[in-house]
Design a protein around this motif. Structure first.
Motif, PDB file in Angstrom:
ATOM      1  N   THR A 121       0.827  -1.196   0.000  1.00  0.00           N
ATOM      2  CA  THR A 121       0.000   0.000   0.000  1.00  0.00           C
ATOM      3  C   THR A 121       0.869   1.256   0.000  1.00  0.00           C
ATOM      4  N   VAL A 122       0.256   2.356  -0.420  1.00  0.00           N
ATOM      5  CA  VAL A 122       0.851   3.690  -0.315  1.00  0.00           C
ATOM      6  C   VAL A 122      -0.156   4.549   0.444  1.00  0.00           C
ATOM      7  N   THR A 123       0.314   5.297   1.447  1.00  0.00           N
ATOM      8  CA  THR A 123      -0.571   6.021   2.358  1.00  0.00           C
ATOM      9  C   THR A 123      -0.280   7.514   2.318  1.00  0.00           C
ATOM     10  N   ALA A 124      -1.348   8.299   2.371  1.00  0.00           N
ATOM     11  CA  ALA A 124      -1.242   9.757   2.491  1.00  0.00           C
ATOM     12  C   ALA A 124      -1.985  10.191   3.744  1.00  0.00           C
ATOM     13  N   ARG A 125      -1.396  11.120   4.513  1.00  0.00           N
ATOM     14  CA  ARG A 125      -2.024  11.615   5.739  1.00  0.00           C
ATOM     15  C   ARG A 125      -2.176  13.128   5.666  1.00  0.00           C
ATOM     16  N   TYR A 126      -3.311  13.608   6.174  1.00  0.00           N
ATOM     17  CA  TYR A 126      -3.605  15.040   6.190  1.00  0.00           C
ATOM     18  C   TYR A 126      -4.112  15.431   7.580  1.00  0.00           C
ATOM     19  N   THR A 127      -3.815  16.669   7.982  1.00  0.00           N
ATOM     20  CA  THR A 127      -4.368  17.232   9.215  1.00  0.00           C
ATOM     21  C   THR A 127      -5.165  18.487   8.870  1.00  0.00           C
ATOM     22  N   PHE A 128      -6.233  18.751   9.672  1.00  0.00           N
ATOM     23  CA  PHE A 128      -7.135  19.868   9.430  1.00  0.00           C
ATOM     24  C   PHE A 128      -7.333  20.639  10.735  1.00  0.00           C
ATOM     25  N   ARG A 129      -7.075  21.930  10.671  1.00  0.00           N
ATOM     26  CA  ARG A 129      -7.277  22.775  11.846  1.00  0.00           C
ATOM     27  C   ARG A 129      -8.114  23.978  11.439  1.00  0.00           C
ATOM     28  N   PHE A 130      -9.146  24.272  12.260  1.00  0.00           N
ATOM     29  CA  PHE A 130     -10.067  25.368  11.991  1.00  0.00           C
ATOM     30  C   PHE A 130      -9.777  26.519  12.938  1.00  0.00           C
ATOM     31  N   ASP A 131      -9.812  27.739  12.410  1.00  0.00           N
ATOM     32  CA  ASP A 131      -9.538  28.925  13.219  1.00  0.00           C
ATOM     33  C   ASP A 131     -10.562  29.063  14.343  1.00  0.00           C
ATOM     34  N   ASP A 132     -10.186  29.824  15.362  1.00  0.00           N
ATOM     35  CA  ASP A 132     -11.078  30.011  16.508  1.00  0.00           C
ATOM     36  C   ASP A 132     -12.380  30.690  16.118  1.00  0.00           C
ATOM     37  N   ASP A 133     -12.324  31.564  15.110  1.00  0.00           N
ATOM     38  CA  ASP A 133     -13.529  32.298  14.719  1.00  0.00           C
ATOM     39  C   ASP A 133     -14.283  31.638  13.574  1.00  0.00           C
ATOM     40  N   ALA A 134     -13.954  30.381  13.258  1.00  0.00           N
ATOM     41  CA  ALA A 134     -14.641  29.687  12.163  1.00  0.00           C
ATOM     42  C   ALA A 134     -16.085  29.397  12.564  1.00  0.00           C
ATOM     43  N   GLY A 135     -16.991  29.651  11.642  1.00  0.00           N
ATOM     44  CA  GLY A 135     -18.387  29.358  11.895  1.00  0.00           C
ATOM     45  C   GLY A 135     -18.725  27.916  11.576  1.00  0.00           C
ATOM     46  N   GLY A 136     -19.893  27.479  12.008  1.00  0.00           N
ATOM     47  CA  GLY A 136     -20.340  26.127  11.706  1.00  0.00           C
ATOM     48  C   GLY A 136     -20.632  25.963  10.228  1.00  0.00           C
ATOM     49  N   GLY A 137     -20.375  24.819   9.693  1.00  0.00           N
ATOM     50  CA  GLY A 137     -20.610  24.552   8.277  1.00  0.00           C
ATOM     51  C   GLY A 137     -20.300  23.116   7.938  1.00  0.00           C
ATOM     52  N   ARG A 138     -19.905  22.905   6.702  1.00  0.00           N
ATOM     53  CA  ARG A 138     -19.562  21.553   6.233  1.00  0.00           C
ATOM     54  C   ARG A 138     -18.303  21.625   5.396  1.00  0.00           C
ATOM     55  N   VAL A 139     -17.535  20.539   5.405  1.00  0.00           N
ATOM     56  CA  VAL A 139     -16.339  20.443   4.585  1.00  0.00           C
ATOM     57  C   VAL A 139     -16.356  19.099   3.879  1.00  0.00           C
ATOM     58  N   SER A 140     -16.111  19.120   2.563  1.00  0.00           N
ATOM     59  CA  SER A 140     -16.033  17.902   1.751  1.00  0.00           C
ATOM     60  C   SER A 140     -14.581  17.686   1.343  1.00  0.00           C
ATOM     61  N   LEU A 141     -14.113  16.443   1.467  1.00  0.00           N
ATOM     62  CA  LEU A 141     -12.726  16.100   1.182  1.00  0.00           C
ATOM     63  C   LEU A 141     -12.699  14.986   0.138  1.00  0.00           C
ATOM     64  N   ARG A 142     -12.026  15.239  -0.990  1.00  0.00           N
ATOM     65  CA  ARG A 142     -11.881  14.219  -2.042  1.00  0.00           C
ATOM     66  C   ARG A 142     -10.405  13.967  -2.285  1.00  0.00           C
ATOM     67  N   ALA A 143      -9.950  12.769  -1.912  1.00  0.00           N
ATOM     68  CA  ALA A 143      -8.555  12.373  -2.093  1.00  0.00           C
ATOM     69  C   ALA A 143      -8.417  11.659  -3.433  1.00  0.00           C
ATOM     70  N   GLU A 144      -7.498  12.137  -4.275  1.00  0.00           N
ATOM     71  CA  GLU A 144      -7.287  11.579  -5.605  1.00  0.00           C
ATOM     72  C   GLU A 144      -5.851  11.066  -5.737  1.00  0.00           C
ATOM     73  N   ALA A 145      -5.692   9.978  -6.487  1.00  0.00           N
ATOM     74  CA  ALA A 145      -4.366   9.406  -6.746  1.00  0.00           C
ATOM     75  C   ALA A 145      -4.081   9.462  -8.238  1.00  0.00           C
ATOM     76  N   TYR A 146      -2.847   9.838  -8.590  1.00  0.00           N
ATOM     77  CA  TYR A 146      -2.387   9.897  -9.975  1.00  0.00           C
ATOM     78  C   TYR A 146      -1.089   9.098 -10.095  1.00  0.00           C
ATOM     79  N   ASP A 147      -0.791   8.627 -11.307  1.00  0.00           N
ATOM     80  CA  ASP A 147       0.454   7.907 -11.505  1.00  0.00           C
ATOM     81  C   ASP A 147       1.567   8.888 -11.866  1.00  0.00           C
ATOM     82  N   ALA A 148       2.756   8.359 -12.194  1.00  0.00           N
ATOM     83  CA  ALA A 148       3.907   9.219 -12.477  1.00  0.00           C
ATOM     84  C   ALA A 148       3.706  10.067 -13.726  1.00  0.00           C
ATOM     85  N   ARG A 149       2.788   9.662 -14.620  1.00  0.00           N
ATOM     86  CA  ARG A 149       2.488  10.440 -15.823  1.00  0.00           C
ATOM     87  C   ARG A 149       1.321  11.397 -15.608  1.00  0.00           C
ATOM     88  N   ASN A 150       0.900  11.536 -14.326  1.00  0.00           N
ATOM     89  CA  ASN A 150      -0.210  12.412 -13.943  1.00  0.00           C
ATOM     90  C   ASN A 150      -1.536  11.957 -14.544  1.00  0.00           C
TER      91      ASN A 150
END
Length: 260
Positions: A121-150
């Motif tokens: 397997t190959v693994t990617a890790r991400y961290t997400f931090r929201f500012d103190d004044d961020a309002g309530g809402g929604r966030v969508s995350l789409r992780a995509e993989a490409y080969d060496a030729r993009n």
């Protein structure tokens, strides 16, 4: 003419099928699967960074290199209130960031250090931090993989609610009449693992393959039908006059000898 039409149908069918196969995504040939395997932490203003892990697996033997790209979309909040960091074991991984309104994309500047092979397997890790004044809402995350030729391989998507103290934008009158869509389809609770979902669109969509096969099959069937009709007409053609003329001459010669 019939033979030409039949051959033309056969050629068109082969061309359509070949085009459909060529348009299929690279993941179909390379056997790559991408899955968001883990989402931990709170998606909340001022909270400790939440984490997401994406894993790519491979079914075929050939080994390839992978480049990761993450698309982030926000609702009822500003993209500037979110900080995303691409992580590897030795720290932050360099990325190229591009933003367009409420959507941003982070793409690895280098190929992933690992190599994707069968049963590895190959693994990617991400961290997400929201500012103190961020309002309530929604966030969508789409992780995509490409080969060496993009070339696009595969992707996975998850959506999370964001808890914040700042008030969210007031809904428009049309939204009040329609109701809050988040009440009908609530996103998974922060910290739960989201089920893999299929993105709305993929490069070289695989839906072209069934259509191409169906059209190609129809063209081949049409060509064969035309060839069979032409052959049946040739078999039903009556015998020519030259044979009858030879029989008549032979009969006349016998009659003359008999008279002599």
């Amino acid at each position: 003419m019939w033979r030409f039409a039949g051959r033309t149908g056969l050629v068109l069918g082969v061309l359509v099928v070949s085009t459909a196969v060529a348009a299929s995504p690279a993941s179909a040939a390379q056997g790559v699967t991408v899955r968001i395997s883990e989402v931990t932490g709170r998606f909340e203003a001022g909270a400790s960074p939440a984490q997401m892990t994406v894993v790519a697996t491979k079914r075929t033997r050939e080994c390839i290199k992978v480049r990761w790209s993450l698309v982030v979309s926000v609702e009822n909040m500003s993209l500037d209130q979110l900080t995303v960091d691409r992580r590897e074991e030795d720290g932050s991984f360099p990325v190229d960031f591009q933003a367009d309104g409420a959507e941003g994309r982070l793409t690895d500047e280098r190929l992933d250090p690992g190599t994707l092979c069968r049963n590895r397997t190959v693994t990617a890790r991400y961290t997400f931090r929201f500012d103190d004044d961020a309002g309530g809402g929604r966030v969508s995350l789409r992780a995509e993989a490409y080969d060496a030729r993009n070339e696009f391989l595969e992707s996975d998507t998850t959506t999370r609610n964001v808890q914040g103290d700042a008030p969210s934008p007031s809904p428009t009158p049309s939204q009040e009449e329609a109701g809050d869509p988040t009440e009908e389809a609530e996103a998974p609770i922060a910290g739960d693992i989201a089920d893999p979902t299929t993105p709305v669109a993929k490069t070289g969509g695989s839906g072209l393959l069934p259509v191409g096969l169906a059209v190609g099959g129809m063209m081949v069937f049409l060509g064969l039908t035309l060839l069979l009709r032409a052959r049946s007409k040739l078999l039903r053609k009556p015998a020519g006059r030259p044979g009858m003329r030879g029989d008549w001459r032979g009969g006349a010669a016998r009659t003359i000898r008999e008279r002599r």
